[in-house]
Write an enzyme that holds these catalytic residues in place. Structure first.
Site, PDB file in Angstrom:
ATOM      1  N   CYS A 173       0.929  -1.231   0.153  1.00 47.45           N
ATOM      2  CA  CYS A 173       0.031   0.144  -0.098  1.00 47.45           C
ATOM      3  C   CYS A 173       0.782   1.305  -0.102  1.00 47.45           C
ATOM      4  CB  CYS A 173      -0.906   0.158   1.109  1.00 47.45           C
ATOM      5  SG  CYS A 173      -2.132  -1.295   1.087  1.00 47.45           S
ATOM      6  N   ASP A 174       2.155   1.145   0.591  1.00 44.72           N
ATOM      7  CA  ASP A 174       2.994   2.291   0.641  1.00 44.72           C
ATOM      8  C   ASP A 174       3.465   2.631  -0.859  1.00 44.72           C
ATOM      9  OD1 ASP A 174       3.327   3.157   3.297  1.00 44.72           O
ATOM     10  OD2 ASP A 174       4.778   1.787   3.560  1.00 44.72           O
ATOM     11  N   PHE A 175       4.006   1.716  -1.637  1.00 43.34           N
ATOM     12  CA  PHE A 175       4.014   1.635  -2.941  1.00 43.34           C
ATOM     13  C   PHE A 175       3.173   2.272  -3.779  1.00 43.34           C
ATOM     14  CE2 PHE A 175       7.793  -0.836  -1.832  1.00 43.34           C
ATOM     15  CZ  PHE A 175       8.749   0.048  -2.107  1.00 43.34           C
TER      16      PHE A 175
END
Length: 403
Positions: A173-175
């Site tokens: 989800c960060d990426f």
């Protein structure tokens, strides 16, 4: 003759405030595509990403790969002098990436209103765990927290097992938030070019990104009252789908979806009778009876080596592939042809790193990730026009620091 093109975002200046993955990955993508990204880091340790994940010679591999093409400027923004430098940089920039905990910029008198008073054409990209509005908007959080809040973790894992984080140790989800943040920044730049008034801003959150992936399942629940449950490596529909072990103790991934594919699969695994079985006549029927189908397919695959299995399914034009390890990927010919470019990194040595340009342009070589404060003097001199004496005084006072 080789023709070189300027990178798409050449001439765009970006200030990056934040640490770890999501917000800085916005800067990574913009920098890879030609933007001048000036990363502001705290004195002493800098971005915690420098110590995050697997280390090589005391430096994070995640830092070296994801922080290339950026400039590192060390400022102590808790001091008036450091904050004044930041304000001057904002005046000269096109984009500000803010992935600090919500409210931090307000505490140093850099609210959106103040930022726009400094630079009316500034595009602000806010990256956070939960976004700028809503009851959780003031909360901090990381990828695992966002996955838990939005239900993604609850949908990941075996049918009778515990919830699991999607992607394991890789913060997916960060990426993805970084990708959407960069996309939002480019859209805002395009809109600003059309003289939009007011200048657009971007609000992207880990929670929103994770939720967007499962949003159809919320609609399904509201329409039917039925909550979709985690189901291991199965896809949303069809059979056989999932991961299967071969005779040489390797894994393959298989996905058979439509009626034509299923008929070819049935013939391949010696179950032509499935084609006339009314239980398996539709995708929904095969999904409902997938266990029976997959027990047989699993046993068929288990009796054959992986190369044989893949060749057999590919001969029927069915979706199949190996479950590859990091070692496998390092020698994968397709990856080498598509996404990797050899670089000489000062820390990692001779390695390959991903190419993230959206089109294949002949451009200059990538710059390695900066050491902490490597560009402080350069940026203060060349970008802000500070004199050598002024820079030395600021560094002596602790407002800024250099390598």
């Amino acid at each position: 003759m080789t023709i070189s093109f300027a990178k798409p975002l050449a001439g765009t200046r970006v200030i990056e405030l934040g640490e770890l993955i999501a917000g800085p990955f916005v800067g990574t993508l913009l920098a890879d595509n030609g933007a001048e990204v000036i990363k502001i880091e705290r004195p002493g340790r800098g971005d915690v990403l420098r110590q995050f994940g697997p280390m090589v010679a005391g430096t994070s591999a995640f830092w070296q790969v994801n922080s290339r093409n950026k400039k590192s400027v060390v400022l102590d923004v808790t001091r008036d002098g450091g904050l004044a430098i930041l304000r001057d940089l904002i005046k000269t920039s096109d984009v500000l990436i803010d992935s600090l905990r919500p409210g931090v910029l307000d505490k140093v008198a850099l609210s959106d209103e103040e930022l726009r008073s400094l630079n009316p054409s500034l595009i602000i990209v806010h990256v956070s765990a939960f976004g700028r509005v809503g009851p959780n908007s003031r909360r901090g959080g990381y990828d695992p927290v966002a996955q838990g809040f939005c239900g993604l973790s609850n949908l990941t894992g075996e049918r009778d097992g515990p919830p699991m984080r999607a992607g394991g140790a890789v913060p997916v989800c960060d990426f993805m938030t970084g990708l959407l943040g960069a996309f939002g920044a480019v859209l805002a730049l395009h809109q600003r070019k059309g003289r939009a008034d007011p200048v657009p801003s971007v609000d992207v959150a880990l929670y929103d990104v994770a939720f967007r992936m499962i949003a159809p399942l919320i609609s399904y629940y509201e329409a039917t009252g039925k909550a979709w449950q985690r189901d291991g490596n199965h896809s949303l529909g069809g059979a056989p789908t999932g991961h299967f072990m071969t005779a040489d103790d390797k894994w393959v991934c298989l996905s058979v979806q439509n009626d034509e594919q299923f008929a070819r699969c049935a013939g391949l695994v010696d179950r032509t009778d499935w084609v006339s079985d009314p239980r398996f006549a539709t995708l929904s029927g095969r999904t409902a009876h997938r266990d029976e189908i997959e027990i047989w397919v699993s046993n068929w695959i288990r009796e054959r080596e992986r190369s044989t299995v893949i060749a057999a399914f590919e001969s029927k034009s069915l979706g199949v592939g190996p479950i590859q390890s990091i070692e496998d990927m390092a020698s994968n010919e397709h990856l080498s042809a598509r996404d990797l470019r050899a670089v000489e990194d000062p820390i990692l040595g001779s390695v390959r790193m991903p190419q993230t340009l959206p089109v294949n342009l002949n451009t200059d070589k990538q710059a390695p990730a900066p050491v902490l404060g490597e560009h402080t003097r350069q940026v203060l001199s060349e970008v802000l026009g500070y004199s050598t004496e002024t820079i030395a005084q600021m560094i002596d006072h602790g407002d800024a620091a250099s390598a």
